[in-house]
Scaffold this active site. Structure first.
Site, PDB file in Angstrom:
ATOM      1  N   ASP A   1      76.080  18.291   8.636  1.00  0.00           N
ATOM      2  CA  ASP A   1      75.791  16.987   8.498  1.00  0.00           C
ATOM      3  C   ASP A   1      76.656  15.965   9.212  1.00  0.00           C
ATOM      4  O   ASP A   1      77.588  15.188   8.499  1.00  0.00           O
ATOM      5  CB  ASP A   1      75.812  16.602   6.845  1.00  0.00           C
ATOM      6  CG  ASP A   1      75.149  15.304   6.576  1.00  0.00           C
ATOM      7  OD1 ASP A   1      74.698  14.511   7.584  1.00  0.00           O
ATOM      8  OD2 ASP A   1      75.235  14.680   5.358  1.00  0.00           O
TER       9      ASP A   1
ATOM     10  N   GLU B   1      67.592  16.744  -0.423  1.00  0.00           N
ATOM     11  CA  GLU B   1      68.280  15.678  -1.648  1.00  0.00           C
ATOM     12  C   GLU B   1      67.360  14.921  -2.422  1.00  0.00           C
ATOM     13  O   GLU B   1      67.279  13.880  -2.503  1.00  0.00           O
ATOM     14  CB  GLU B   1      69.073  14.928  -0.441  1.00  0.00           C
ATOM     15  CG  GLU B   1      69.960  15.446   0.381  1.00  0.00           C
ATOM     16  CD  GLU B   1      70.663  14.708   1.116  1.00  0.00           C
ATOM     17  OE1 GLU B   1      71.943  14.796   1.360  1.00  0.00           O
ATOM     18  OE2 GLU B   1      70.523  13.473   1.644  1.00  0.00           O
TER      19      GLU B   1
ATOM     20  N   GLU C   1      78.895   7.252   9.716  1.00  0.00           N
ATOM     21  CA  GLU C   1      78.902   7.386   8.379  1.00  0.00           C
ATOM     22  C   GLU C   1      80.169   8.147   8.145  1.00  0.00           C
ATOM     23  O   GLU C   1      81.004   7.847   7.151  1.00  0.00           O
ATOM     24  CB  GLU C   1      77.703   8.023   8.042  1.00  0.00           C
ATOM     25  CG  GLU C   1      77.683   8.979   6.466  1.00  0.00           C
ATOM     26  CD  GLU C   1      76.636   9.623   5.995  1.00  0.00           C
ATOM     27  OE1 GLU C   1      75.682   9.747   6.872  1.00  0.00           O
ATOM     28  OE2 GLU C   1      76.540  10.056   4.873  1.00  0.00           O
TER      29      GLU C   1
HETATM   30  O1  GCW Z   1      74.210  12.301   5.895  1.00  0.00           O
HETATM   31  C1  GCW Z   1      73.397  12.274   4.734  1.00  0.00           C
HETATM   32  C2  GCW Z   1      73.581  10.970   4.324  1.00  0.00           C
HETATM   33  C3  GCW Z   1      72.650  10.514   3.390  1.00  0.00           C
HETATM   34  C4  GCW Z   1      71.371  10.510   4.319  1.00  0.00           C
HETATM   35  C5  GCW Z   1      71.177  12.255   4.623  1.00  0.00           C
HETATM   36  C6  GCW Z   1      69.870  12.311   5.534  1.00  0.00           C
HETATM   37  C7  GCW Z   1      69.314   9.219   4.510  1.00  0.00           C
HETATM   38  O2  GCW Z   1      74.855  11.017   3.268  1.00  0.00           O
HETATM   39  O3  GCW Z   1      72.705   9.060   3.136  1.00  0.00           O
HETATM   40  O4  GCW Z   1      70.128  10.142   3.752  1.00  0.00           O
HETATM   41  O5  GCW Z   1      72.176  12.574   5.250  1.00  0.00           O
HETATM   42  O6  GCW Z   1      70.335  12.512   6.473  1.00  0.00           O
HETATM   43  O7  GCW Z   1      68.709  12.564   5.019  1.00  0.00           O
END
Ligand code: GCW
Length: 692
Positions: A344, A271, A372
């Site tokens: 995720d 990311e 989240e």
């Molecule tokens: O789940 C996703 C989240 C991001 C997060 C990323 C990660 C810290 O949307 O906000 O960043 O994973 O775990 O690195």
């Protein structure tokens, strides 16, 4: 005269009223730590230390055993006790370490406060390192935090340590110690190079000094490109000798501030974060360079496997593809930190195939305590059942019974280090976690990290008793054993908690659907969400693949073949429609809307039925909660009630949004026997679900 009397009456009524409010006031700040001693105990111990003093004080302050008992703290080598484990007995707490004694004290208190007997018993931790990951930024905001700003970093970036800071850190540390958590990563994995500057390290030192008193080690997330960003170097290439030297010096400096520093957590090449691949190096090259720098001081590297390449056909396969070829190449003080699922933190995912597959490297699970993808701190969703399902998943890597729990806690593989991490849900909100019930996730994480065989039923039982039973008095020594309370409060609350995650899966994404949120807030429904320019694997249509023929992600051998990353018999089981568990159906298969489910319904009808069920389940939860008013203080009752109102409305929007959107493809009616949608699709598609 008369007037005076009336005035006096009014006055005293007001006073009484205020007193009553005060008695009922319960802001949740005390977490599960609310029981006070109702009897005296004498503690004896032949040695002293700061941790032992805390242990003594805690036992005295919470003792609910026989009045006048004496308890011996004995620290001696007992081979059956491992690490900071302990042995408890009626009049003795034994451990190999001071911290073990403290944990033993908390176990004794927990038993007294939840009505379990104390008998000779040894308890050893499942994982040596039980760590909270705080996604806290230097400006006090928290990525995916729903309980206010950071307890570690201020919004104005002031680094001055106030008395208030210290008090809060102390309360935080004590709460962690009470459930066995022994590590904290103080900053976000999307990290700032600021963390490694002198000014910030000075504050890290102050935090570490408080946490250390309760046996909690401090760790930091670091940015891989720090040598270039703050070190003035031209590169951050892990094989460059100046870069290597820079990290060695930096690590030395960190240890000069925090002598028992735990190590680094790294998100690299994921990311947009920098990493070794920016220099054509591998994850192993990057992790090992840092591991070498930390080694002389006993530090570790927790290297995250949360990576994915936007060009790959299936995001779920990425971590495995990138990390399996590197198995065996990592230093022994590197642990690969793997999220529970391959995508995720979704409401439901199969376990990540890396568990049990990486056998020559230490691997640790990463769970997400903050909600989240599960309704933030608005929805009541007890996460423990999700983690239990994950830990008990059988990987079959070393035969039947090679569960994720056993593959990561050292029972199956001889890992040099064992650890587990949870992304914290803690902030400055008075009740720490936003939702009172969200405290139960923090509690459950600690308890499972200590004992990965605990059931969610047991954890919920403990937590409810500790959090909601009225404080014991001498007359009413065991409030939790009150039959009326058990039947009319404990049992229904437990039922609500244990069913809540399944309810959320139903109203959000049943049958293996995943990642269908609108926007980056990951709160409301958005199977339609695909704005121009957003990379495909960040948009819901990529995940649900709904079309006129059907719905679901084909990960079978005819599709992306993600199934082959699982060990047999799972590989075939997931691949074959007949044997694929229905909870993962659309995770692994793209199926026709007319596909016949086990229930006899068509897939389309089943999807409708599941969404509808989820909505009904939440309504039921709310109804149950309303019967509990007599047992809960007004403040917490209303707080939770208000959130349940939102959750019900939200569940309805999930159902209405998803069903009406998918209906455009299925072209089938929503069965008559379920409630028809209330919110028009166009309205939901325009709705901004961002929390204000
Ligand atoms: O789940 C996703 C989240 C991001 C997060 C990323 C990660 C810290 O949307 O906000 O960043 O994973 O775990 O690195």
């Amino acid at each position: 005269m008369m007037n005076k009397k009336i005035l006096l009456m009014v006055f005293s009524t007001i006073i009484l009223f205020l007193l009553a409010i005060n008695l009922n006031a319960e802001d949740g700040h005390k977490l599960w730590l609310r029981n006070k001693n109702i009897a005296n105990v004498k503690v004896s111990c032949s040695v002293t230390s700061p941790i032992l003093s805390i242990a003594k004080l805690e036992l005295e302050n919470g003792w609910q055993g026989k009045d006048g008992s004496s308890v011996l703290f004995s620290i001696k080598k007992n081979k059956l006790i491992k690490g900071d484990g302990y042995k408890i007995a009626l009049n003795e707490i034994q451990a190999n370490t001071d911290l073990g004694i403290l944990y033993g004290v908390y176990e004794v208190l927990r038993r007294q406060q939840t009505g379990r007997i104390i008998k000779d018993e040894i308890s050893n931790p499942s994982y040596e390192r039980r760590i909270l990951n705080h996604w806290d930024n230097p400006d006090g905001t928290i990525e995916r935090g729903y309980a206010g700003l950071s307890i570690f970093w201020h919004m104005d970036k002031s680094l001055e340590v106030t008395e208030n800071d210290k008090k809060l850190w102390q309360e935080y540390a004590l709460a962690n110690a009470s459930i066995g958590i022994n590590g904290s990563v103080l900053d976000n994995v999307n990290s700032s190079p600021l963390m490694l500057t002198k000014e910030y390290l000075q504050r890290v030192k102050s935090i570490a000094e408080v946490l250390r008193q309760y046996g909690i080690r401090t760790y930091l997330s670091v940015k891989f490109s720090s040598p270039s960003l703050i070190g003035g170097l031209k590169t951050s290439d892990p094989l460059n000798s100046d870069v290597i030297k820079w990290w060695q010096e930096k690590v030395k400096e960190v240890y000069s501030f925090v002598p028992d520093f735990g190590g680094f957590l790294i998100k690299a090449n994921s990311e947009g974060q920098p990493g070794p691949q920016d220099y054509n190096r591998t994850h192993a090259d990057g992790a090992n360079m840092l591991a070498d720098a930390l080694k002389p001081f006993g530090g570790i590297v927790m290297w995250r496997a949360f990576v994915y390449n936007p060009n790959d056909k299936d995001r779920a396969k990425q971590a495995y593809n990138e990390f399996m070829p590197l198995d065996g190449q990592f230093r022994d003080n590197v642990i690969i930190q793997v999220k529970n699922g391959p995508v995720d933190f979704q409401p439901r995912e199969p376990f990540s195939p890396l568990f049990g597959a990486m056998q020559k490297t230490s691997v640790m699970p990463e769970l997400q305590i903050t909600q989240e993808y599960l309704g933030h701190s608005t929805h009541l969703v007890f996460l423990s059942t999700m983690w239990e399902e994950f830990l008990n998943s059988d990987t079959f890597q070393k035969g039947k019974g090679s569960t994720v729990a056993r593959c990561t806690d050292g029972s199956v593989f001889n890992q040099k280090y064992t650890a587990i991490a949870g992304v914290a849900n803690i902030g400055l909100d008075t009740n720490w976690c936003g939702h009172h019930f969200a405290q139960s996730h923090w509690y459950a994480f600690g308890r499972l990290a200590w004992n990965n065989k605990l059931t969610s039923e047991k954890i919920a039982d403990e937590w409810i008793k500790l959090t909601f039973a009225k404080v014991a008095t001498e007359k009413n020594k065991t409030p939790y054993s009150d039959k009326n309370w058990q039947k009319n409060f404990l049992a229904p609350v437990k039922k609500v908690m244990l069913e809540s995650r399944e309810a959320a899966v139903n109203y959000m994404m049943p049958l293996g659907l995943h990642h269908i949120f609108a926007g980056n807030h990951h709160y409301g429904p958005g199977p339609w969400y695909a704005p121009k320019g957003l990379r495909a694997d960040w948009t819901p249509p990529y995940y649900h693949k709904a079309d006129t023929l059907g719905i679901g992600f084909d990960r079978t051998s005819n599709g992306t073949d993600a199934v082959s990353q699982y060990h047999e018999p799972l590989h075939s089981q997931f691949n074959n429609l007949k044997t694929c568990p229905e909870i993962y159906l659309l995770w692994f298969h793209h199926l026709s809307w007319n596909y016949k489910m086990k229930s006899g319904r068509t897939l389309w009808d089943e999807i409708c039925y599941r969404y509808d069920l989820g909505v009904k389940q939440v309504r039921e939860i709310k109804k149950t909660w309303e019967t509990l008013k007599p047992f809960v203080d007004d403040e917490r009752f209303m707080h939770i009630e208000n959130r349940l109102i939102d959750q019900c409305a939200n569940a309805q929007m999930w159902k209405d949004g998803c069903l009406q959107y998918f209906q455009q493809f299925s072209k089938k009616p929503i069965p008559e026997n379920i409630e028809q949608p209330l919110y028009p699709l166009e309205e939901l598609m325009k709705k901004d679900f961002t929390r204000k």
